[in-house]
Enzyme design. Structure first.
Site, PDB file in Angstrom:
ATOM      1  N   ARG A 276       6.937  -0.025  13.610  1.00  7.64           N
ATOM      2  CA  ARG A 276       7.302  -0.350  12.176  1.00  7.64           C
ATOM      3  C   ARG A 276       8.148  -1.167  13.022  1.00  7.64           C
ATOM      4  O   ARG A 276       9.277  -1.819  12.131  1.00  7.64           O
ATOM      5  CB  ARG A 276       7.729   1.329  11.734  1.00  7.64           C
ATOM      6  CG  ARG A 276       6.755   2.182  11.010  1.00  7.64           C
ATOM      7  CD  ARG A 276       7.328   2.810  10.260  1.00  7.64           C
ATOM      8  NE  ARG A 276       6.332   3.607  10.064  1.00  7.64           N
ATOM      9  CZ  ARG A 276       4.607   3.860   9.394  1.00  7.64           C
ATOM     10  NH1 ARG A 276       5.143   3.163   8.179  1.00  7.64           N
ATOM     11  NH2 ARG A 276       4.063   4.456   8.800  1.00  7.64           N
TER      12      ARG A 276
ATOM     13  N   GLU B 240      13.072  -9.426   1.822  1.00  6.97           N
ATOM     14  CA  GLU B 240      11.848  -7.712   2.637  1.00  6.97           C
ATOM     15  C   GLU B 240      12.845  -7.035   2.193  1.00  6.97           C
ATOM     16  O   GLU B 240      13.546  -6.889   2.598  1.00  6.97           O
ATOM     17  CB  GLU B 240      11.585  -8.323   3.414  1.00  6.97           C
ATOM     18  CG  GLU B 240      10.703  -7.543   4.632  1.00  6.97           C
ATOM     19  CD  GLU B 240      10.599  -7.528   5.490  1.00  6.97           C
ATOM     20  OE1 GLU B 240       9.792  -6.389   6.481  1.00  6.97           O
ATOM     21  OE2 GLU B 240      10.583  -9.241   5.929  1.00  6.97           O
TER      22      GLU B 240
ATOM     23  N   ARG C 288      11.814   4.619  12.534  1.00 15.37           N
ATOM     24  CA  ARG C 288      10.652   5.495  12.957  1.00 15.37           C
ATOM     25  C   ARG C 288      10.024   4.753  13.648  1.00 15.37           C
ATOM     26  O   ARG C 288      10.014   3.829  14.668  1.00 15.37           O
ATOM     27  CB  ARG C 288       9.938   4.942  11.246  1.00 15.37           C
ATOM     28  CG  ARG C 288      11.073   5.410  10.203  1.00 15.37           C
ATOM     29  CD  ARG C 288      10.558   5.298   8.777  1.00 15.37           C
ATOM     30  NE  ARG C 288       8.854   6.301   8.548  1.00 15.37           N
ATOM     31  CZ  ARG C 288       8.185   5.655   7.286  1.00 15.37           C
ATOM     32  NH1 ARG C 288       8.327   4.727   6.679  1.00 15.37           N
ATOM     33  NH2 ARG C 288       6.966   6.405   7.100  1.00 15.37           N
TER      34      ARG C 288
ATOM     35  N   ARG D  32       4.724  11.579  -2.145  1.00 17.85           N
ATOM     36  CA  ARG D  32       4.338  11.146  -0.645  1.00 17.85           C
ATOM     37  C   ARG D  32       5.127  11.561   0.054  1.00 17.85           C
ATOM     38  O   ARG D  32       6.984  10.648   0.070  1.00 17.85           O
ATOM     39  CB  ARG D  32       3.483  10.020  -0.832  1.00 17.85           C
ATOM     40  CG  ARG D  32       3.946   8.853   0.264  1.00 17.85           C
ATOM     41  CD  ARG D  32       2.884   8.041   0.568  1.00 17.85           C
ATOM     42  NE  ARG D  32       3.470   7.793   1.710  1.00 17.85           N
ATOM     43  CZ  ARG D  32       3.738   6.378   1.614  1.00 17.85           C
ATOM     44  NH1 ARG D  32       4.016   5.321   1.349  1.00 17.85           N
ATOM     45  NH2 ARG D  32       3.885   6.438   3.719  1.00 17.85           N
TER      46      ARG D  32
ATOM     47  N   ASP E  42       1.846 -15.797   6.007  1.00 14.85           N
ATOM     48  CA  ASP E  42       2.045 -17.064   5.932  1.00 14.85           C
ATOM     49  C   ASP E  42       2.137 -17.037   4.518  1.00 14.85           C
ATOM     50  O   ASP E  42       2.226 -18.844   4.286  1.00 14.85           O
ATOM     51  CB  ASP E  42       0.878 -17.244   6.603  1.00 14.85           C
ATOM     52  CG  ASP E  42      -0.104 -17.375   8.014  1.00 14.85           C
ATOM     53  OD1 ASP E  42       1.057 -17.390   8.701  1.00 14.85           O
ATOM     54  OD2 ASP E  42      -0.529 -17.394   8.878  1.00 14.85           O
TER      55      ASP E  42
ATOM     56  N   HIS F 181      12.464  -1.828   2.720  1.00 12.82           N
ATOM     57  CA  HIS F 181      12.165  -1.267   2.765  1.00 12.82           C
ATOM     58  C   HIS F 181      13.115   0.139   2.723  1.00 12.82           C
ATOM     59  O   HIS F 181      14.081   0.044   2.517  1.00 12.82           O
ATOM     60  CB  HIS F 181      11.939  -1.168   4.552  1.00 12.82           C
ATOM     61  CG  HIS F 181      10.714  -2.636   4.485  1.00 12.82           C
ATOM     62  ND1 HIS F 181       9.669  -2.596   4.622  1.00 12.82           N
ATOM     63  CD2 HIS F 181      11.392  -3.829   5.417  1.00 12.82           C
ATOM     64  CE1 HIS F 181       9.016  -3.675   5.605  1.00 12.82           C
ATOM     65  NE2 HIS F 181       9.898  -4.281   4.950  1.00 12.82           N
TER      66      HIS F 181
ATOM     67  N   TYR G  52      10.901   9.418   1.293  1.00 15.21           N
ATOM     68  CA  TYR G  52      10.994   7.958   0.043  1.00 15.21           C
ATOM     69  C   TYR G  52      12.027   8.621  -0.789  1.00 15.21           C
ATOM     70  O   TYR G  52      11.485   8.035  -2.333  1.00 15.21           O
ATOM     71  CB  TYR G  52       9.364   7.626   0.178  1.00 15.21           C
ATOM     72  CG  TYR G  52       8.744   7.136   1.156  1.00 15.21           C
ATOM     73  CD1 TYR G  52       8.997   6.045   1.228  1.00 15.21           C
ATOM     74  CD2 TYR G  52       7.870   7.844   1.960  1.00 15.21           C
ATOM     75  CE1 TYR G  52       8.592   5.171   2.752  1.00 15.21           C
ATOM     76  CE2 TYR G  52       7.004   7.341   2.665  1.00 15.21           C
ATOM     77  CZ  TYR G  52       7.369   6.130   3.091  1.00 15.21           C
ATOM     78  OH  TYR G  52       7.143   4.787   4.817  1.00 15.21           O
TER      79      TYR G  52
ATOM     80  N   ALA H 111       2.520  -0.631   4.862  1.00 17.19           N
ATOM     81  CA  ALA H 111       2.499  -0.927   5.840  1.00 17.19           C
ATOM     82  C   ALA H 111       2.044  -2.414   6.083  1.00 17.19           C
ATOM     83  O   ALA H 111       1.921  -2.741   8.177  1.00 17.19           O
ATOM     84  CB  ALA H 111       1.453  -0.227   6.247  1.00 17.19           C
TER      85      ALA H 111
ATOM     86  N   ASN I 212       7.927  -5.868  -0.741  1.00 14.75           N
ATOM     87  CA  ASN I 212       8.079  -3.964   0.222  1.00 14.75           C
ATOM     88  C   ASN I 212       6.645  -4.663   0.799  1.00 14.75           C
ATOM     89  O   ASN I 212       5.432  -3.565  -0.553  1.00 14.75           O
ATOM     90  CB  ASN I 212       8.042  -2.792  -0.295  1.00 14.75           C
ATOM     91  CG  ASN I 212       8.384  -1.577   0.346  1.00 14.75           C
ATOM     92  OD1 ASN I 212       7.695  -2.028   1.322  1.00 14.75           O
ATOM     93  ND2 ASN I 212       8.968  -0.894   0.079  1.00 14.75           N
TER      94      ASN I 212
ATOM     95  N   PRO J 138       0.848  -1.036  -0.088  1.00 15.11           N
ATOM     96  CA  PRO J 138      -0.039   0.080  -0.125  1.00 15.11           C
ATOM     97  C   PRO J 138       0.607   1.296   0.468  1.00 15.11           C
ATOM     98  O   PRO J 138       1.871   1.361   0.766  1.00 15.11           O
ATOM     99  CB  PRO J 138      -0.482  -0.374   1.137  1.00 15.11           C
ATOM    100  CG  PRO J 138      -0.293  -1.004   2.426  1.00 15.11           C
ATOM    101  CD  PRO J 138       0.347  -2.240   1.619  1.00 15.11           C
ATOM    102  N   ASN J 139       0.156   2.133  -0.756  1.00 12.15           N
ATOM    103  CA  ASN J 139       0.896   3.234  -0.979  1.00 12.15           C
ATOM    104  C   ASN J 139       2.113   3.698  -2.244  1.00 12.15           C
ATOM    105  O   ASN J 139       2.702   4.974  -1.941  1.00 12.15           O
ATOM    106  CB  ASN J 139       0.607   4.196   0.514  1.00 12.15           C
ATOM    107  CG  ASN J 139      -0.319   3.951   1.416  1.00 12.15           C
ATOM    108  OD1 ASN J 139      -1.487   5.062   0.186  1.00 12.15           O
ATOM    109  ND2 ASN J 139      -0.975   3.885   2.285  1.00 12.15           N
TER     110      ASN J 139
END
Length: 138
Positions: free
Chosen positions: A108, A95, A104, A17, A84, A97, A22, A74, A71, A9-10
């Site tokens: 998180r 993974e 942060r 943003r 899972d 980020h 970012y 959230a 990624n 998301p986002n």
């Protein structure tokens, strides 16, 4: 090799943003450069703001692809379902980020995905994706 980047998301708002966190580059612009640089690899991209769609994509590619760069944004800190799905598949998952999640908010600092990932890359901006790609390719 067949690698997919899956963004949560986002992340479709990159470049618009919270540029202080970012950066100001869109993901599509970054992805085009990444594809050119790694033209010998088959790298695709999927983004969704919907948890179930992310799970569906992980399950769809999780037995066919050579690697997943994930990624979950959230959802990293909230989704047992995504964790899972990562645990259930055979394709290695890295993974990623963009920001240093440990610098942060406290919520998180916990990842439900990390225990099931091949590795975790945190805090190197969009370069985190390239580092993940390098870790998956010979």
């Amino acid at each position: 090799m067949k690698i997919i980047i899956i963004n949560g998301p986002n992340l479709n708002l990159l470049g618009k943003r919270e540029n202080d966190i970012y950066g100001n580059e869109t993901f599509n612009d970054f992805f085009e450069r990444l594809q050119k640089k790694y033209a010998n690899q088959e790298v695709s991209y999927f983004q969704s703001n919907i948890e179930g769609e992310l799970i569906d994509k992980i399950q769809e590619v999780g037995y066919k692809y050579d690697g997943i760069i994930l990624n979950a944004a959230a959802y990293t800190h909230t989704s047992v379902g995504i964790a899972d799905a990562v645990k259930a598949i055979t394709t290695p998952v890295v993974e990623v980020h963009i920001s240093n999640t440990f610098s942060r908010e406290d919520f998180r600092h916990k990842s439900y995905i990390s225990p099931h990932a091949k590795g975790v890359i945190v805090g190197f901006g969009l370069q985190s994706y390239e580092l993940a790609l390098q870790s998956l390719t010979p």
